[in-house]
Design a protein around this motif. Structure first.
Motif, PDB file in Angstrom:
ATOM      1  N   PHE A   1      48.972  19.883 -31.293  1.00 29.28           N
ATOM      2  CA  PHE A   1      48.736  21.026 -32.166  1.00 29.28           C
ATOM      3  C   PHE A   1      47.835  20.665 -33.346  1.00 29.28           C
ATOM      4  O   PHE A   1      47.091  21.518 -33.847  1.00 29.28           O
ATOM      5  CB  PHE A   1      50.068  21.605 -32.659  1.00 29.28           C
ATOM      6  N   THR A   2      47.878  19.420 -33.783  1.00 26.49           N
ATOM      7  CA  THR A   2      46.958  18.993 -34.839  1.00 26.49           C
ATOM      8  C   THR A   2      45.510  19.154 -34.379  1.00 26.49           C
ATOM      9  O   THR A   2      44.662  19.689 -35.102  1.00 26.49           O
ATOM     10  CB  THR A   2      47.226  17.522 -35.221  1.00 26.49           C
ATOM     11  N   ILE A   3      45.226  18.716 -33.159  1.00 21.78           N
ATOM     12  CA  ILE A   3      43.859  18.801 -32.616  1.00 21.78           C
ATOM     13  C   ILE A   3      43.478  20.243 -32.299  1.00 21.78           C
ATOM     14  O   ILE A   3      42.398  20.719 -32.676  1.00 21.78           O
ATOM     15  CB  ILE A   3      43.732  17.904 -31.370  1.00 21.78           C
ATOM     16  N   ARG A   4      44.358  20.973 -31.613  1.00 22.12           N
ATOM     17  CA  ARG A   4      44.028  22.345 -31.213  1.00 22.12           C
ATOM     18  C   ARG A   4      43.867  23.277 -32.414  1.00 22.12           C
ATOM     19  O   ARG A   4      43.115  24.259 -32.345  1.00 22.12           O
ATOM     20  CB  ARG A   4      45.111  22.908 -30.289  1.00 22.12           C
ATOM     21  N   LEU A   5      44.558  22.985 -33.502  1.00 23.53           N
ATOM     22  CA  LEU A   5      44.463  23.829 -34.695  1.00 23.53           C
ATOM     23  C   LEU A   5      43.452  23.278 -35.700  1.00 23.53           C
ATOM     24  O   LEU A   5      43.414  23.725 -36.843  1.00 23.53           O
ATOM     25  CB  LEU A   5      45.843  23.962 -35.350  1.00 23.53           C
ATOM     26  N   GLY A   6      42.652  22.316 -35.276  1.00 23.74           N
ATOM     27  CA  GLY A   6      41.585  21.816 -36.140  1.00 23.74           C
ATOM     28  C   GLY A   6      42.082  21.042 -37.343  1.00 23.74           C
ATOM     29  O   GLY A   6      41.511  21.160 -38.428  1.00 23.74           O
ATOM     30  N   PHE A   7      43.141  20.223 -37.157  1.00 23.19           N
ATOM     31  CA  PHE A   7      43.708  19.415 -38.239  1.00 23.19           C
ATOM     32  C   PHE A   7      44.083  20.297 -39.438  1.00 23.19           C
ATOM     33  O   PHE A   7      43.794  19.986 -40.593  1.00 23.19           O
ATOM     34  CB  PHE A   7      42.742  18.303 -38.656  1.00 23.19           C
ATOM     35  N   ILE A   8      44.758  21.385 -39.118  1.00 26.95           N
ATOM     36  CA  ILE A   8      45.037  22.431 -40.098  1.00 26.95           C
ATOM     37  C   ILE A   8      45.826  21.937 -41.301  1.00 26.95           C
ATOM     38  O   ILE A   8      45.624  22.397 -42.426  1.00 26.95           O
ATOM     39  CB  ILE A   8      45.771  23.610 -39.401  1.00 26.95           C
ATOM     40  N   GLN A   9      46.722  20.968 -41.098  1.00 26.31           N
ATOM     41  CA  GLN A   9      47.553  20.493 -42.197  1.00 26.31           C
ATOM     42  C   GLN A   9      46.758  19.729 -43.241  1.00 26.31           C
ATOM     43  O   GLN A   9      47.218  19.574 -44.383  1.00 26.31           O
ATOM     44  CB  GLN A   9      48.719  19.644 -41.678  1.00 26.31           C
ATOM     45  N   PHE A  10      45.575  19.255 -42.870  1.00 29.13           N
ATOM     46  CA  PHE A  10      44.718  18.540 -43.811  1.00 29.13           C
ATOM     47  C   PHE A  10      43.619  19.444 -44.356  1.00 29.13           C
ATOM     48  O   PHE A  10      43.393  19.508 -45.566  1.00 29.13           O
ATOM     49  CB  PHE A  10      44.105  17.312 -43.126  1.00 29.13           C
ATOM     50  N   THR A  11      42.931  20.152 -43.456  1.00 27.44           N
ATOM     51  CA  THR A  11      41.805  20.986 -43.894  1.00 27.44           C
ATOM     52  C   THR A  11      42.253  22.196 -44.699  1.00 27.44           C
ATOM     53  O   THR A  11      41.498  22.694 -45.545  1.00 27.44           O
ATOM     54  CB  THR A  11      40.990  21.461 -42.674  1.00 27.44           C
ATOM     55  N   GLN A  12      43.467  22.684 -44.452  1.00 21.27           N
ATOM     56  CA  GLN A  12      43.941  23.883 -45.125  1.00 21.27           C
ATOM     57  C   GLN A  12      45.031  23.596 -46.166  1.00 21.27           C
ATOM     58  O   GLN A  12      45.740  24.503 -46.587  1.00 21.27           O
ATOM     59  CB  GLN A  12      44.497  24.869 -44.084  1.00 21.27           C
ATOM     60  N   PHE A  13      45.138  22.343 -46.582  1.00 24.34           N
ATOM     61  CA  PHE A  13      46.203  21.990 -47.528  1.00 24.34           C
ATOM     62  C   PHE A  13      46.106  22.775 -48.846  1.00 24.34           C
ATOM     63  O   PHE A  13      47.117  23.296 -49.333  1.00 24.34           O
ATOM     64  CB  PHE A  13      46.207  20.483 -47.805  1.00 24.34           C
ATOM     65  N   PRO A  14      44.913  22.909 -49.450  1.00 24.91           N
ATOM     66  CA  PRO A  14      44.833  23.705 -50.690  1.00 24.91           C
ATOM     67  C   PRO A  14      45.261  25.160 -50.471  1.00 24.91           C
ATOM     68  O   PRO A  14      45.934  25.746 -51.332  1.00 24.91           O
ATOM     69  CB  PRO A  14      43.348  23.612 -51.075  1.00 24.91           C
ATOM     70  N   HIS A  15      44.881  25.725 -49.323  1.00 25.19           N
ATOM     71  CA  HIS A  15      45.278  27.109 -49.057  1.00 25.19           C
ATOM     72  C   HIS A  15      46.791  27.210 -48.862  1.00 25.19           C
ATOM     73  O   HIS A  15      47.408  28.211 -49.237  1.00 25.19           O
ATOM     74  CB  HIS A  15      44.559  27.647 -47.823  1.00 25.19           C
ATOM     75  N   MET A  16      47.378  26.189 -48.298  1.00 25.38           N
ATOM     76  CA  MET A  16      48.815  26.145 -48.119  1.00 25.38           C
ATOM     77  C   MET A  16      49.530  26.285 -49.473  1.00 25.38           C
ATOM     78  O   MET A  16      50.503  27.032 -49.614  1.00 25.38           O
ATOM     79  CB  MET A  16      49.182  24.801 -47.471  1.00 25.38           C
ATOM     80  N   ILE A  17      49.023  25.562 -50.464  1.00 25.01           N
ATOM     81  CA  ILE A  17      49.596  25.636 -51.815  1.00 25.01           C
ATOM     82  C   ILE A  17      49.404  27.036 -52.396  1.00 25.01           C
ATOM     83  O   ILE A  17      50.312  27.611 -53.019  1.00 25.01           O
ATOM     84  CB  ILE A  17      48.937  24.595 -52.743  1.00 25.01           C
TER      85      ILE A  17
END
Length: 470
Positions: free
Chosen positions: A28-44
């Motif tokens: 899921f990290t690969i299929r979602l484009g490393f979302i937990q890293f690239t979208q971390f600011p948006h997560m906050i």
């Protein structure tokens, strides 16, 4: 019987789940484009805008606190100590790794839970893996298996684990008999679990941020007074994770296999990524922005806070104390207490007892809410059945308070593992929906819009999900 249970747990974790969970997280990290890293600011950013709710559900922040209440408990204090004792300092590295890649798995299960949620007879949102297995996959039998595993794990076994740690901590700190602590926990739990999901979410919202904040302040103080030893401890963690530390600093007798298994096992027990549990809380929210993926972002942050922040705080307290020794017999909550006492004096034992009371007690009521949702999936608001189940939950709270730690942890590992296997299979089967929802959300975000879910944009989802939800 005990040997048989231990052997099955070792097989389940040593040969199946360790690899399955890592693979799922990477997938899921690969299929979602490393979302937990690239979208971390948006997560906050989503978290800061998550307090809005409606009459139909609780707020995203309340759902976050409810899931964090279940996550932040025995696993963060006793579980980390067990991982360090059995797997050595390297277990912390593997705990970090499973959390970082598990954030993507958490996004997937929480987004699906929001998408396929339903309403109960009281008008509250309900959902989770059992519901997306039935609605999204058309496999109610699969949802039934998951629900039974979750009810066993969270409604019964895990609550025994939580009460066990509270009773043990209070016995050490205040010399209170365990059965007295058990009775008090049963009474306190009864008041909250009979109040329903909104009472539980309000309780979690009030208690969880405060208790986590105080615990982190104490851990930061320990780090500050031992700041010169911090580089050595960090190096020990990384060397031990790969079997490079042969002697000294508590590393004797540990190997890379045990470090990996214990780190992943205790990491999953704490952050629950991929297990399907937190998804039950995610489904109850009215998300802001009004899109299923927004709750996925919120729940990803929950995994980060639980493991990367709070579990690391406990590891720092133990490793900086120098009390971690293989075969010493000092493990679980007793090790965490002893470590803090060595740093701050006798009041450390009292502090850990109070902290584990809040951490584990909130876990008990949040765990119950997960089990209640899945019992509703099986019985659909069967009042008599619900009452009987609540009594069983309270009975397990009492049982855990007066029982031995080892067997309870093993039973928790087995029930958690079976639940995770069923959920991960469903996540793989619905991964296309997760990817579509993630891209739909991000495309709207890039276009400068507030992401809003339009069910008609995905005809298959439009046919599957209940008409009165989105």
């Amino acid at each position: 019987m005990i040997e048989l249970i231990n052997s099955f747990s070792d097989l389940l974790w040593g040969q199946i789940l360790v690899y399955l969970l890592v693979f799922a997280g990477l997938y899921f990290t690969i299929r979602l484009g490393f979302i937990q890293f690239t979208q971390f600011p948006h997560m906050i950013k989503v978290m800061f805008n998550s307090r809005q709710n409606s009459k139909d559900g609780i707020s995203s922040f309340q759902a976050f606190c409810t899931s964090l209440a279940a996550r932040v408990g025995t696993g963060n204090m006793a579980g980390v100590a067990v991982a360090l004792y059995l797997g050595g300092p390297g277990a912390i590295f593997w705990m970090w790794l499973i959390a970082l890649i598990g954030m993507a798995t958490s996004f997937a299960e929480s987004t699906l839970a929001q998408t396929y949620k339903t309403r109960d007879d009281a008008g509250n949102f309900r959902g989770g893996p059992a519901y997306y297995m039935e609605i999204g996959l058309g496999k109610r039998w699969m949802g039934v298996i998951f629900s039974l595993c979750l009810i066993l794990a969270f409604g019964l076994v895990f609550n025994a684990v939580q009460s066990n740690s509270i009773a043990a901590a209070f016995e050490v700190a205040f010399d209170l008999p365990k059965h007295y602590v058990g009775i008090a926990l049963v009474i306190g739990s009864a008041f909250i679990i009979f109040g329903g999901i909104k009472t539980i979410s309000r309780f979690a919202e009030a208690v969880v941020p405060a208790m986590a904040g105080v615990y982190l302040l104490v851990a930061l103080y320990i780090v500050a007074i031992n700041i010169t030893a911090l580089p050595d401890v960090a190096m020990l963690i990384f060397k031990s994770a790969f079997g490079l530390e042969q002697a000294g600093a508590g590393a004797i007798g540990y190997g890379i296999t045990q470090a990996m298994i214990q780190g992943i096992k205790r990491g999953l027990f704490s952050n629950e990524a991929g297990m399907g549990s937190a998804a039950n809380a995610a489904a109850t929210a009215t998300p802001n922005p009004p899109h299923p993926a927004s709750q996925g972002y919120v729940q990803m942050l929950g995994v980060f806070v639980d493991t990367i922040v709070i579990c690391t705080a406990t590891a720092a307290i133990i490793l900086l104390s120098g009390l971690l020794e293989p075969n010493s017999g000092l493990t679980g909550i007793a090790l965490t207490q002893a470590a803090l006492v060595s740093q701050v004096g006798p009041w450390g034992a009292y502090f850990i007892a109070i902290a584990i009371l809040f951490f584990a007690f909130t876990s008990i009521v949040a765990n119950y809410s997960y089990a209640e949702t899945n019992l509703m999936f099986l019985e659909h608001n069967h009042a008599k059945g619900m009452f009987i189940f609540r009594i069983m939950v309270l009975g397990m709270v009492m049982f855990g308070a007066v029982s031995e730690l080892g067997l309870i942890w093993t039973l928790a590992d087995i029930s958690m593992g079976l639940m995770a296997i069923v959920n991960i299979i469903a996540l793989f089967m619905l991964s296309g929906v997760v990817v579509w929802l993630s891209k739909d959300y991000q495309n709207q975000l890039k276009a400068g819009k507030v992401p809003t879910f339009d069910r008609k944009a995905h005809p298959k989802l439009d046919k599957e999900i209940p008409k009165d939800i989105w």
